[in-house]
Design a protein around this motif. Structure first.
Motif, PDB file in Angstrom:
ATOM      1  N   GLY A   1      36.791  52.811  25.325  1.00 46.70           N
ATOM      2  CA  GLY A   1      35.863  53.672  26.061  1.00 46.70           C
ATOM      3  C   GLY A   1      35.277  53.060  27.313  1.00 46.70           C
ATOM      4  N   VAL A   2      36.003  52.152  27.957  1.00 47.90           N
ATOM      5  CA  VAL A   2      35.494  51.536  29.198  1.00 47.90           C
ATOM      6  C   VAL A   2      35.303  52.604  30.272  1.00 47.90           C
ATOM      7  CG1 VAL A   2      36.122  49.995  31.103  1.00 47.90           C
ATOM      8  CG2 VAL A   2      36.402  49.241  28.733  1.00 47.90           C
ATOM      9  N   GLN A   3      34.131  52.578  30.895  1.00 44.32           N
ATOM     10  CA  GLN A   3      33.755  53.551  31.929  1.00 44.32           C
ATOM     11  C   GLN A   3      33.467  52.808  33.240  1.00 44.32           C
ATOM     12  OE1 GLN A   3      33.502  56.908  31.424  1.00 44.32           O
ATOM     13  NE2 GLN A   3      34.192  56.578  29.313  1.00 44.32           N
ATOM     14  N   PRO A   4      33.502  53.522  34.373  1.00 44.26           N
ATOM     15  CA  PRO A   4      33.117  52.887  35.634  1.00 44.26           C
ATOM     16  C   PRO A   4      31.733  52.245  35.505  1.00 44.26           C
ATOM     17  CG  PRO A   4      34.059  55.042  36.063  1.00 44.26           C
ATOM     18  CD  PRO A   4      33.946  54.913  34.572  1.00 44.26           C
ATOM     19  N   GLU A   5      31.592  51.065  36.097  1.00 44.88           N
ATOM     20  CA  GLU A   5      30.341  50.280  36.109  1.00 44.88           C
ATOM     21  C   GLU A   5      30.102  49.494  34.820  1.00 44.88           C
ATOM     22  OE1 GLU A   5      28.895  49.930  39.031  1.00 44.88           O
ATOM     23  OE2 GLU A   5      30.260  51.473  39.793  1.00 44.88           O
ATOM     24  N   ASP A   6      30.879  49.758  33.768  1.00 47.15           N
ATOM     25  CA  ASP A   6      30.753  48.929  32.561  1.00 47.15           C
ATOM     26  C   ASP A   6      31.136  47.495  32.894  1.00 47.15           C
ATOM     27  OD1 ASP A   6      30.009  50.917  30.859  1.00 47.15           O
ATOM     28  OD2 ASP A   6      31.970  51.142  29.879  1.00 47.15           O
ATOM     29  N   GLU A   7      30.477  46.538  32.229  1.00 48.46           N
ATOM     30  CA  GLU A   7      30.917  45.153  32.382  1.00 48.46           C
ATOM     31  C   GLU A   7      31.982  44.820  31.341  1.00 48.46           C
ATOM     32  OE1 GLU A   7      28.246  41.905  32.888  1.00 48.46           O
ATOM     33  OE2 GLU A   7      27.152  42.888  34.517  1.00 48.46           O
ATOM     34  N   VAL A   8      32.964  44.034  31.770  1.00 48.29           N
ATOM     35  CA  VAL A   8      34.033  43.552  30.909  1.00 48.29           C
ATOM     36  C   VAL A   8      34.062  42.033  31.100  1.00 48.29           C
ATOM     37  CG1 VAL A   8      36.551  43.444  30.767  1.00 48.29           C
ATOM     38  CG2 VAL A   8      35.414  45.657  30.950  1.00 48.29           C
ATOM     39  N   TRP A   9      33.892  41.278  30.005  1.00 51.89           N
ATOM     40  CA  TRP A   9      33.785  39.820  30.140  1.00 51.89           C
ATOM     41  C   TRP A   9      35.071  39.131  29.725  1.00 51.89           C
ATOM     42  CZ3 TRP A   9      28.332  38.000  28.062  1.00 51.89           C
ATOM     43  CH2 TRP A   9      27.334  38.656  28.802  1.00 51.89           C
ATOM     44  N   ALA A  10      35.473  38.173  30.556  1.00 52.66           N
ATOM     45  CA  ALA A  10      36.712  37.428  30.292  1.00 52.66           C
ATOM     46  C   ALA A  10      36.495  35.976  30.693  1.00 52.66           C
ATOM     47  CB  ALA A  10      37.862  38.039  31.091  1.00 52.66           C
ATOM     48  N   PRO A  11      37.353  35.080  30.204  1.00 49.77           N
ATOM     49  CA  PRO A  11      37.245  33.695  30.667  1.00 49.77           C
ATOM     50  C   PRO A  11      37.667  33.606  32.133  1.00 49.77           C
ATOM     51  CG  PRO A  11      39.155  33.947  29.243  1.00 49.77           C
ATOM     52  CD  PRO A  11      38.411  35.253  29.210  1.00 49.77           C
ATOM     53  N   ALA A  12      37.093  32.636  32.854  1.00 51.50           N
ATOM     54  CA  ALA A  12      37.431  32.464  34.273  1.00 51.50           C
ATOM     55  C   ALA A  12      38.879  32.026  34.428  1.00 51.50           C
ATOM     56  CB  ALA A  12      36.496  31.431  34.911  1.00 51.50           C
ATOM     57  N   LEU A  13      39.375  31.239  33.452  1.00 47.11           N
ATOM     58  CA  LEU A  13      40.714  30.678  33.572  1.00 47.11           C
ATOM     59  C   LEU A  13      41.700  31.549  32.803  1.00 47.11           C
ATOM     60  CD1 LEU A  13      42.056  28.105  34.813  1.00 47.11           C
ATOM     61  CD2 LEU A  13      41.950  27.108  32.529  1.00 47.11           C
ATOM     62  N   THR A  14      42.325  32.481  33.501  1.00 44.17           N
ATOM     63  CA  THR A  14      43.345  33.316  32.869  1.00 44.17           C
ATOM     64  C   THR A  14      44.198  33.977  33.936  1.00 44.17           C
ATOM     65  OG1 THR A  14      43.789  35.095  31.267  1.00 44.17           O
ATOM     66  CG2 THR A  14      41.878  35.377  32.693  1.00 44.17           C
ATOM     67  N   PHE A  15      45.206  34.713  33.469  1.00 45.96           N
ATOM     68  CA  PHE A  15      46.085  35.487  34.337  1.00 45.96           C
ATOM     69  C   PHE A  15      45.349  36.772  34.723  1.00 45.96           C
ATOM     70  CE2 PHE A  15      50.114  38.263  34.309  1.00 45.96           C
ATOM     71  CZ  PHE A  15      50.408  37.974  35.621  1.00 45.96           C
ATOM     72  N   VAL A  16      45.597  37.241  35.917  1.00 44.71           N
ATOM     73  CA  VAL A  16      44.879  38.400  36.456  1.00 44.71           C
ATOM     74  C   VAL A  16      45.014  39.642  35.565  1.00 44.71           C
ATOM     75  CG1 VAL A  16      46.815  39.173  37.903  1.00 44.71           C
ATOM     76  CG2 VAL A  16      44.448  39.688  38.597  1.00 44.71           C
ATOM     77  N   ALA A  17      46.137  39.758  34.839  1.00 46.07           N
ATOM     78  CA  ALA A  17      46.377  40.957  34.028  1.00 46.07           C
ATOM     79  C   ALA A  17      45.339  41.145  32.928  1.00 46.07           C
ATOM     80  CB  ALA A  17      47.774  40.904  33.408  1.00 46.07           C
ATOM     81  N   THR A  18      44.655  40.046  32.536  1.00 42.30           N
ATOM     82  CA  THR A  18      43.630  40.167  31.492  1.00 42.30           C
ATOM     83  C   THR A  18      42.599  41.233  31.862  1.00 42.30           C
ATOM     84  OG1 THR A  18      43.901  37.818  30.962  1.00 42.30           O
ATOM     85  CG2 THR A  18      41.899  38.883  30.158  1.00 42.30           C
ATOM     86  N   VAL A  19      42.191  41.265  33.125  1.00 41.00           N
ATOM     87  CA  VAL A  19      41.139  42.205  33.529  1.00 41.00           C
ATOM     88  C   VAL A  19      41.604  43.292  34.495  1.00 41.00           C
ATOM     89  CG1 VAL A  19      39.281  40.529  33.185  1.00 41.00           C
ATOM     90  CG2 VAL A  19      40.332  40.751  35.450  1.00 41.00           C
ATOM     91  N   ALA A  20      42.800  43.148  35.086  1.00 39.42           N
ATOM     92  CA  ALA A  20      43.218  44.082  36.145  1.00 39.42           C
ATOM     93  C   ALA A  20      43.084  45.556  35.747  1.00 39.42           C
ATOM     94  CB  ALA A  20      44.642  43.761  36.599  1.00 39.42           C
TER      95      ALA A  20
END
Ligand SMILES: *Cc1c(COP(=O)(O)O)cnc(C)c1O
Length: 397
Positions: free
Chosen positions: A90-109
């Protein structure tokens, strides 16, 4: 048109034997199990080429047996599986999504493309995974701000499990779901011998050409909640409702894996344990052969887990070693060996210059010093020796 009847060792290691590429040692080329041609022939003869039919069903069942997840959906890629995961959470615009700094871009793209705001948390210097203590602190601060993340997405970096139990415990306190990016971690284990990603609400796997098991492209979304996977399956098939005509209550995607690719993945999966053992042996050979050199380090494996050692990543401290990571990378390149810097942290990527961040110094230092070495499970011992000789030659003596 004739398919090759057999795959000699060189073809298993090098995608284009006989061409220029044959002279170069690649980072992590596909390694064929030998049964792919048979599986492809059976699939072609069955007439099922669409993202439907027996091959995807059998591939998903095999994934369930391998990972222990109750439900799996095979997709066109790991990135597509991440996208579906963000949708079903249910991710919506403006929601925060947290990921580690060290990863491949696809994790959050995919989340960013949905209008979400990524926040990058630093990793631990030993295991290179998301720092659970930092996460707990940041979640408490976010709760005070009244803006908890919609989802936390830790990563099993280079096939090494993050401390998922601790990450889930921190998130459970605030009711935040966890989606584990285990794209590179097929066959890796965490505490109690559980498969990578197990325990998270959702886990993502990749069968891209350079992963430990490949389908020639593909991925999977897995969960112990079959309802979440059923929802993802609906979206992956263009969100088509059960009507004779095309009826849609929402829009979806064309993310179902093709039968052709599923057949390749199915043929590859039985080799998983052998591939893990081989990649671990490659890591052990590097670690032993370079142990006496100053200024080198590796990702530490915690006592509670078993990495699949998808890629061996060397940490090069220029002061101790006598040359920096980039010098070594160029020397390897000149010797016909492909190596690659560790992921450039996402908080340092121009694409995310406006994203909020928390620390990131550890990830930045690992990028400066980290070098991924050839780790393909089909690599010949003589080729690995070549890599070791180049590294040894550039060490301070
Ligand atoms: C490979 C990988 C992905 C993406 O998988 P694709 O199948 O290439 O889309 C995502 N995250 C990580 C950490 C990966 O290594």
């Amino acid at each position: 048109m004739a398919f090759p009847q057999a795959f000699p060792a060189a073809a298993a290691v090098l995608p284009f034997p006989g061409r220029q590429a044959a002279l170069r040692l690649a980072l992590s080329p596909p390694h064929l199990a030998g049964t792919e041609i048979e599986a492809l022939r059976a699939t072609l003869e069955s007439g099922w080429l669409a993202p439907a039919g027996p091959a995807p069903v059998a591939f998903e069942a095999a994934l369930g047996r391998t990972t222990g997840f109750a439900a799996s959906l095979a997709t066109t890629s790991g990135t597509a599986a991440l996208h579906l995961g963000y949708r079903v959470l249910g991710v919506q615009p403006e929601d925060e999504v947290w990921a580690p700094a060290l990863t491949f871009v696809a994790t959050v793209a995919p989340a960013v493309q949905m209008g979400a705001v990524p926040r990058f948390l630093d990793v631990t210097p030993d295991g290179w995974g998301m720092d659970p203590a930092l996460l707990a602190e940041e979640l408490a601060a976010a709760a005070r701000r009244g803006r908890l993340p919609r989802v936390v997405v830790p990563v099993d970096l280079y096939g090494q499990c993050c401390d998922l139990d601790a990450i889930i415990a921190a998130c459970d306190r605030w009711g935040v779901p966890v989606m584990c990016d285990s794209a590179a971690a097929m066959g890796a284990q965490q505490r109690g011998g559980r498969h990578a990603g197990r325990g998270a609400r959702l886990a993502v796997f990749s069968f891209n050409g350079n992963k430990i098991i490949t389908a020639g492209g593909g991925g999977a979304l897995a969960s112990d909640d079959p309802a979440l996977i059923a929802r993802a399956r609906h979206l992956a098939g263009q969100a088509r409702e059960a009507w004779p005509h095309y009826e849609h209550e929402t829009t979806g995607y064309a993310y179902g894996i093709s039968s052709v690719l599923a057949a390749i993945g199915l043929a590859q999966l039985p080799a998983l344990e052998a591939r893990v053992l081989r990649r671990r042996a490659i890591f052990a050979t590097y670690a032993e052969a370079l142990a006496d050199l100053p200024g080198l380090g590796f990702i530490a494996e915690p006592a509670w887990g078993r990495a699949n050692r998808w890629l061996t990543v060397l940490r090069v401290d220029p002061a101790g070693f006598g040359a920096d990571r980039e010098h070594l990378r160029r020397a390897l390149d000149a010797a016909g060996v492909e190596s690659r810097p560790a992921w450039k942290p996402l908080h340092l990527q121009p694409a995310f210059r406006d994203a909020p961040q928390t620390g990131g110094g550890v990830a930045a230092a690992l990028f400066e010093t980290g070098l991924c070495l050839p780790s393909g499970s089909g690599m010949a011992p003589a080729d690995q020796d070549r890599v070791i000789q180049v590294v040894r030659h550039h060490a301070r003596r």
